[in-house]
Write an enzyme that holds these catalytic residues in place. Sequence first.
Site, mmCIF file in Angstrom:
data_model
loop_
_atom_site.group_PDB
_atom_site.id
_atom_site.type_symbol
_atom_site.label_atom_id
_atom_site.label_comp_id
_atom_site.label_asym_id
_atom_site.label_seq_id
_atom_site.Cartn_x
_atom_site.Cartn_y
_atom_site.Cartn_z
ATOM 1 N N LYS A 184 -10.313 -1.712 -16.006
ATOM 2 C CA LYS A 184 -9.897 -0.980 -17.142
ATOM 3 C C LYS A 184 -10.444 -1.388 -18.170
ATOM 4 C CE LYS A 184 -6.637 -2.848 -19.215
ATOM 5 N NZ LYS A 184 -6.877 -2.608 -20.378
ATOM 6 N N GLU A 260 -12.820 -14.770 -17.292
ATOM 7 C CA GLU A 260 -13.591 -15.546 -18.426
ATOM 8 C C GLU A 260 -12.681 -15.280 -20.229
ATOM 9 O OE1 GLU A 260 -16.854 -16.519 -17.652
ATOM 10 O OE2 GLU A 260 -17.567 -15.980 -16.138
ATOM 11 N N CYS A 294 -17.448 -14.577 -27.168
ATOM 12 C CA CYS A 294 -17.031 -15.876 -26.872
ATOM 13 C C CYS A 294 -17.775 -16.990 -27.031
ATOM 14 C CB CYS A 294 -16.492 -15.633 -25.213
ATOM 15 S SG CYS A 294 -17.930 -14.779 -24.263
ATOM 16 N N GLU A 391 -9.821 -19.579 -32.907
ATOM 17 C CA GLU A 391 -11.401 -18.611 -32.233
ATOM 18 C C GLU A 391 -11.321 -17.832 -33.674
ATOM 19 O OE1 GLU A 391 -10.981 -15.898 -28.428
ATOM 20 O OE2 GLU A 391 -13.483 -16.726 -28.077
#
Length: 490
Positions: A184, A260, A294, A391
């Site tokens: 997905k 992850e 990331c 982040e």
Amino acid sequence: MTAEREAALLAEVPKQLFIGGHWVDAASGATLDVDDPATGRVIATIADAGVDDGARALDAAVAAQESWAATPPRVRGEILRGAFDLLQERKEDAALLMTVEMGKPLAEARGEVAYGGEFLRWFSEEAVRITGRYGSNPEGTGRMIVTQRPVGPAFLITPWNFPLAMATRKLAPAIAAGCTSVIKPAALTPLTTLFLVRLLEEAGLPAGVVNVITTTASGPVSGAIIADPRLRKLSFTGSTPVGVRLLKQAADNVLKTSMELGGNAPFVVFDDADLDKAVEGALQAKFRNIGQACTAANRFIVHEAVADEFGRRLAERVKAFRIGRGTEEGVTIGPLIDDKAVKKVGSLVSDAVDRGAILLAGGSAVQGEGSFFEPTVLDGVRAGSDILREEIFGPVVSIIRFTDEADAIAQANATEYGLVGYVYTQDLARGQRLIDALDTGMMGLNTGVVSNAAAPFGGVKQSGLGREGGAEGIHEYLETKYVLTPDPFA
Ligand code: NAP
């Protein structure tokens, strides 16, 4: 010419779900629109799966599992190798498609095709290296056999920021290990996965081994798949909050999971560093993918003796960046993924400036069409600023200072994340100390990019569980079986 190529490519990309070897519409007939973030315009309309479609995709994966696990590893590997070759033939199209649906400059999209493609080649080679052990038990009364076998049907959820590489990093080891899957992609960037899966189909992947669902209802559709007891593996790449939610769901069926998740990478520059190289590395670690990685450096922790000079040189380079649609020649900074991202980056910058940070470059959203934010350098960011904790996922450098090695280490580790850290020093002993001291799954020592298909990619703490790529990557899709048999000579 480019416009024509784009139109032809977008017309060619599959628009349907891929279930059991067939391209099909969503059962409800629903569709979703995919936008170009550089213009805000709709570039494709594709199937929008519901819970029933997800269930059908899992049915197909379950039906194909036994025969795929029994398919010789060499055959599995050669299909992956075939897909790698097809991707090389179509590499310009794959890159253009990614730029158009996600926004990264074409040169970077080409880099991702090279990187993402390597997972197909790497795991085509790993498929035939799944080994076990055979030997006496310590008592000498029996023989111990240890084998590896595919864990079973897998559900793979990928984010929008690296549409090709995040798909190949999961699909290739699953296929190599003998696992069938449902993948997905993010609703924002589904086209690259559809393009890739068409290549796998062309390479001879049997029906049901990989199934694709695209949906705007990722919560309910995924929830139903994860709750199905026939699923045995969940591999997710995305944000930590969603990963935590999925881990809780996966606990009910005790799924094997790979996570992850997010990062908050420190980029530490010591006063003995080669500053030219540190600036070069900083540009790569921060501005690749317009800061939406990331692995992006989130906090620049710079020795007080060189911080002014580092900030000055970085700002000078950043001011020379060219903002625009990634397909245009010379563009180095594309759009952020959507307007929500622009607002979030803007609020992090405002918060830092309100608390006393100094703007050395950029600082604002770009007015007009598309979701652009100026490449930005902030110096003297104060402790407690949101930008040091969250982040950023945008083109913003935030510089803080340190006084000595212990201070640098303490600041680098002061985060719940632990994906990657970057360290610039010319002192070998110091570099080695930092390898042990940084609480991260990966580290770049005098380099600003660490990703490689041959390396184990992954984080510690809230950056995740498990590793993708390298010799480790295939083990995420295998489970160990141990057999004891009496010693034949006893
Ligand atoms: P995200 O919002 O967590 O989404 C990731 C994927 O999960 C998408 O496919 C998304 O689909 C889906 N999703 C969202 N909510 C879900 C739910 N309730 N149930 C099931 N699936 C759900 O993350 P993102 O914004 O796409 O990606 C950025 C994040 O990914 C950053 O935190 C980044 O650090 C992380 N990332 C980590 C790595 C790594 O290797 N560690 C690599 C790349 C990115 P929809 O968007 O269609 O809902």
